[in-house]
Design an enzyme around this catalytic site. Structure first.
Site, PDB file in Angstrom:
ATOM      1  N   ARG A   1     122.188 119.093  41.198  1.00 52.32           N
ATOM      2  CA  ARG A   1     122.737 117.748  41.053  1.00 52.32           C
ATOM      3  C   ARG A   1     123.988 117.681  41.910  1.00 52.32           C
ATOM      4  O   ARG A   1     124.388 118.672  42.525  1.00 52.32           O
ATOM      5  CB  ARG A   1     122.985 117.342  39.595  1.00 52.32           C
ATOM      6  CG  ARG A   1     123.271 118.413  38.600  1.00 52.32           C
ATOM      7  CD  ARG A   1     124.614 119.069  38.730  1.00 52.32           C
ATOM      8  NE  ARG A   1     125.696 118.119  38.862  1.00 52.32           N
ATOM      9  CZ  ARG A   1     126.831 118.373  39.459  1.00 52.32           C
ATOM     10  NH1 ARG A   1     127.061 119.558  40.012  1.00 52.32           N
ATOM     11  NH2 ARG A   1     127.782 117.482  39.570  1.00 52.32           N
ATOM     12  N   GLY A   2     124.634 116.503  41.942  1.00 50.44           N
ATOM     13  CA  GLY A   2     125.745 116.310  42.874  1.00 50.44           C
ATOM     14  C   GLY A   2     125.166 115.735  44.162  1.00 50.44           C
ATOM     15  O   GLY A   2     124.166 116.251  44.678  1.00 50.44           O
ATOM     16  N   ALA A   3     125.797 114.656  44.645  1.00 50.24           N
ATOM     17  CA  ALA A   3     125.186 113.874  45.729  1.00 50.24           C
ATOM     18  C   ALA A   3     124.792 114.703  46.958  1.00 50.24           C
ATOM     19  O   ALA A   3     123.634 114.668  47.389  1.00 50.24           O
ATOM     20  CB  ALA A   3     126.122 112.728  46.094  1.00 50.24           C
TER      21      ALA A   3
ATOM     22  N   ARG B   1     116.034 110.359  41.826  1.00 49.22           N
ATOM     23  CA  ARG B   1     117.297 109.856  41.254  1.00 49.22           C
ATOM     24  C   ARG B   1     117.760 108.666  42.103  1.00 49.22           C
ATOM     25  O   ARG B   1     117.750 108.742  43.329  1.00 49.22           O
ATOM     26  CB  ARG B   1     118.378 110.959  41.220  1.00 49.22           C
ATOM     27  CG  ARG B   1     118.021 112.064  40.227  1.00 49.22           C
ATOM     28  CD  ARG B   1     119.215 112.924  39.899  1.00 49.22           C
ATOM     29  NE  ARG B   1     120.173 112.234  39.053  1.00 49.22           N
ATOM     30  CZ  ARG B   1     121.405 112.692  38.794  1.00 49.22           C
ATOM     31  NH1 ARG B   1     121.817 113.822  39.326  1.00 49.22           N
ATOM     32  NH2 ARG B   1     122.221 112.018  38.010  1.00 49.22           N
TER      33      ARG B   1
ATOM     34  N   GLN C   1     129.325 118.105  32.834  1.00 51.45           N
ATOM     35  CA  GLN C   1     129.409 118.801  34.122  1.00 51.45           C
ATOM     36  C   GLN C   1     130.805 119.388  34.358  1.00 51.45           C
ATOM     37  O   GLN C   1     130.938 120.390  35.056  1.00 51.45           O
ATOM     38  CB  GLN C   1     129.084 117.845  35.283  1.00 51.45           C
ATOM     39  CG  GLN C   1     127.627 117.440  35.366  1.00 51.45           C
ATOM     40  CD  GLN C   1     127.381 116.113  34.681  1.00 51.45           C
ATOM     41  OE1 GLN C   1     128.029 115.794  33.693  1.00 51.45           O
ATOM     42  NE2 GLN C   1     126.445 115.340  35.194  1.00 51.45           N
TER      43      GLN C   1
ATOM     44  N   ASP D   1     129.155 109.315  44.552  1.00 51.92           N
ATOM     45  CA  ASP D   1     127.701 109.334  44.783  1.00 51.92           C
ATOM     46  C   ASP D   1     127.287 108.274  45.778  1.00 51.92           C
ATOM     47  O   ASP D   1     126.246 108.385  46.424  1.00 51.92           O
ATOM     48  CB  ASP D   1     126.962 109.123  43.456  1.00 51.92           C
ATOM     49  CG  ASP D   1     127.079 110.374  42.614  1.00 51.92           C
ATOM     50  OD1 ASP D   1     128.098 110.507  41.903  1.00 51.92           O
ATOM     51  OD2 ASP D   1     126.193 111.232  42.711  1.00 51.92           O
TER      52      ASP D   1
ATOM     53  N   ASN E   1     130.706 106.724  41.028  1.00 50.02           N
ATOM     54  CA  ASN E   1     130.747 108.153  40.668  1.00 50.02           C
ATOM     55  C   ASN E   1     130.382 108.272  39.188  1.00 50.02           C
ATOM     56  O   ASN E   1     130.137 107.269  38.500  1.00 50.02           O
ATOM     57  CB  ASN E   1     132.142 108.725  40.975  1.00 50.02           C
ATOM     58  CG  ASN E   1     132.168 110.241  40.917  1.00 50.02           C
ATOM     59  OD1 ASN E   1     131.350 110.903  41.536  1.00 50.02           O
ATOM     60  ND2 ASN E   1     133.084 110.801  40.147  1.00 50.02           N
ATOM     61  N   LYS E   2     130.395 109.489  38.704  1.00 44.85           N
ATOM     62  CA  LYS E   2     129.995 109.778  37.323  1.00 44.85           C
ATOM     63  C   LYS E   2     130.681 108.843  36.329  1.00 44.85           C
ATOM     64  O   LYS E   2     131.872 108.551  36.456  1.00 44.85           O
ATOM     65  CB  LYS E   2     130.325 111.240  37.026  1.00 44.85           C
ATOM     66  CG  LYS E   2     129.969 111.765  35.663  1.00 44.85           C
ATOM     67  CD  LYS E   2     128.534 111.556  35.264  1.00 44.85           C
ATOM     68  CE  LYS E   2     127.521 112.046  36.283  1.00 44.85           C
ATOM     69  NZ  LYS E   2     126.135 111.594  35.986  1.00 44.85           N
TER      70      LYS E   2
HETATM   71  O1  MRU Z   1     124.774 113.193  37.715  1.00 47.18           O
HETATM   72  P1  MRU Z   1     125.411 114.155  38.655  1.00 47.18           P
HETATM   73  O2  MRU Z   1     125.882 115.415  37.999  1.00 47.18           O
HETATM   74  O3  MRU Z   1     124.531 114.423  39.865  1.00 47.18           O
HETATM   75  O4  MRU Z   1     126.695 113.396  39.172  1.00 47.18           O
HETATM   76  C1  MRU Z   1     127.536 114.013  40.098  1.00 47.18           C
HETATM   77  C2  MRU Z   1     128.771 113.284  40.403  1.00 47.18           C
HETATM   78  O5  MRU Z   1     129.010 112.203  39.900  1.00 47.18           O
HETATM   79  C3  MRU Z   1     129.663 113.876  41.445  1.00 47.18           C
HETATM   80  O6  MRU Z   1     130.988 113.554  41.197  1.00 47.18           O
HETATM   81  C4  MRU Z   1     129.256 113.295  42.801  1.00 47.18           C
HETATM   82  O7  MRU Z   1     127.897 113.557  43.056  1.00 47.18           O
HETATM   83  C5  MRU Z   1     130.067 113.810  43.899  1.00 47.18           C
HETATM   84  S1  MRU Z   1     129.547 115.440  44.315  1.00 47.18           S
HETATM   85  C6  MRU Z   1     130.361 116.135  45.548  1.00 47.18           C
END
Ligand code: MRU
Length: 370
Positions: A53-55, A90, A203, A244, A254-255
């Site tokens: 996970r993470g963009a 996603r 996370q 994201d 973002n999250k």
């Molecule tokens: O749902 P996730 O865990 O994929 O969400 C991740 C985030 O919101 C991160 O902050 C974002 O992807 C930036 S990652 C460098």
């Protein structure tokens, strides 16, 4: 990034040079488990179940997912099938679409027999570029940290607050929001990170705390609701989060919970920066709140909590009345006006069309035409 002192990336080719090795992030922080992806289905499952996970890492995994499928069947129909299957995993992180567009552009004009080789090569380049971009984000963010440090009157460490995980685990290496923190730590700048636990999937508590610990960065995990209080007491010098999807006008998705931190930061005069590579910018969008698709995830992420029991076994327990309905929007949008600046691989800019166009003039054209 080092795990128990051994350097590695969050995604890399396995020993056979064709399977793809990931860190299964659903097992952290209690177990460090790697997993091999051998097919398109494995890659799609790893993204949708959030083993990765993470963009930026979602984009890198999707690129290798296409390569795995080209190994299996390099026809036009198969390429199209792979892109569609991965795109559906996603909806919010735009890096997924970006990486799939890159793979399509690299492969579509080639004869099928040449596609496997080219797909693996392009996926590897996407990973290498991500590492280089994150390192550059780290250098630009480090300058902000050094400037804040110079202005500090007390000898205390610089206190940075971050939300979710935008570190090594969310990218191929370094991270976005955490890259400046790692560099500052490596250069001997006294720094301490407040880590938002980041409900519902934790996370921050599970991943950010773990990777900061691996790197030896002093940190403290806090409940998501504690950040505003700490800011009021002068215990936060700087907020840095990841993104994201960022619009051409500087709105940042973002999250879930990021927006509330930005509001608290504004109310308390704490600088709120967002770190992101260009692959997280959606040049076609200008209004993040109206236009960015927000992923709604399963309610079980909220109603159940996973952890380690006293006997060392991993367990999952219910925390809500079984009959209570839940809603689980996974991301929110922080309007550009609340963002002090964007830290990109090309430098730091204002969160605005003008700021982004100054750093990416070749892309700003695309924004105005769309
Ligand atoms: O749902 P996730 O865990 O994929 O969400 C991740 C985030 O919101 C991160 O902050 C974002 O992807 C930036 S990652 C460098």
């Amino acid at each position: 990034m080092k795990v128990d002192g051994v350097a590695r990336r969050s995604i890399q080719l396995a020993d056979d040079g064709r399977s793809v090795e990931i860190v299964d992030q659903t097992r952290l922080p209690h177990r460090f488990v790697t997993r091999e992806l051998r097919s398109l289905a494995d890659a799609a499952e790893a993204i949708s179940s959030m083993r990765v996970r993470g963009a930026p890492l979602i984009g890198a995994t999707a690129a290798y997912g296409v390569a795995l499928q080209m190994r299996e069947e390099p026809s036009d129909a198969s390429l199209q099938r792979a892109i569609e299957a991965l795109f559906a995993t996603r909806p919010t992180a735009v890096n997924l679409r970006w990486a799939l567009d890159e793979m399509r552009a690299a492969l579509h004009g080639l004869p099928p027999a040449a596609r496997e080789e080219r797909a693996y090569a392009r996926a590897a380049e996407i990973c290498d570029e991500d590492v280089e971009n994150c390192r550059a984000i780290g250098e630009h963010g480090l300058r902000l940290i050094e400037a804040l440090r110079e202005r500090q009157t007390e000898p205390n460490p610089l206190n940075v607050l971050t939300h979710c995980n935008a570190g090594w685990l969310a990218t191929v290496d370094w991270g976005t929001a955490l890259a400046p923190v790692y560099l500052a730590c490596d250069r001997g700048i006294p720094i301490h990170v407040w880590v938002d636990e980041t409900r519902p999937r934790n996370q921050g508590a599970s991943l950010t705390a773990w990777e900061l610990g691996q790197h030896g960065v002093p940190h403290t995990v806090i409940a998501d609701n504690a950040g505003g209080h700490l800011m009021q007491r002068g215990q936060v010098d700087l907020c840095i989060t990841g993104s994201d999807r960022t619009t051409s006008t500087g709105d940042v998705c973002n999250k879930i919970g990021t927006y509330l931190k930005a509001l608290a930061a504004r109310d308390n005069g704490v600088p709120f920066y967002v770190a992101l590579p260009a692959s997280s910018i959606d040049w076609a969008l200008s209004d993040g709140i109206a236009e960015i698709p927000i992923e709604e995830r399963d309610g079980s992420e909220l109603s159940r909590v996973r952890g380690l029991a006293a006997d060392g076994e991993e367990v999952e327990v219910a925390v809500l009345p079984a009959s209570s309905p839940v809603a689980n929007p996974a991301f929110d949008v922080t309007p550009a006006r609340l963002v002090t600046g964007l830290i990109t691989e090309r430098g730091v800019c204002e969160a605005s069309s003008t700021g982004l166009a100054g750093l990416y003039p070749e892309c700003a054209g695309r924004a105005s035409k769309s």
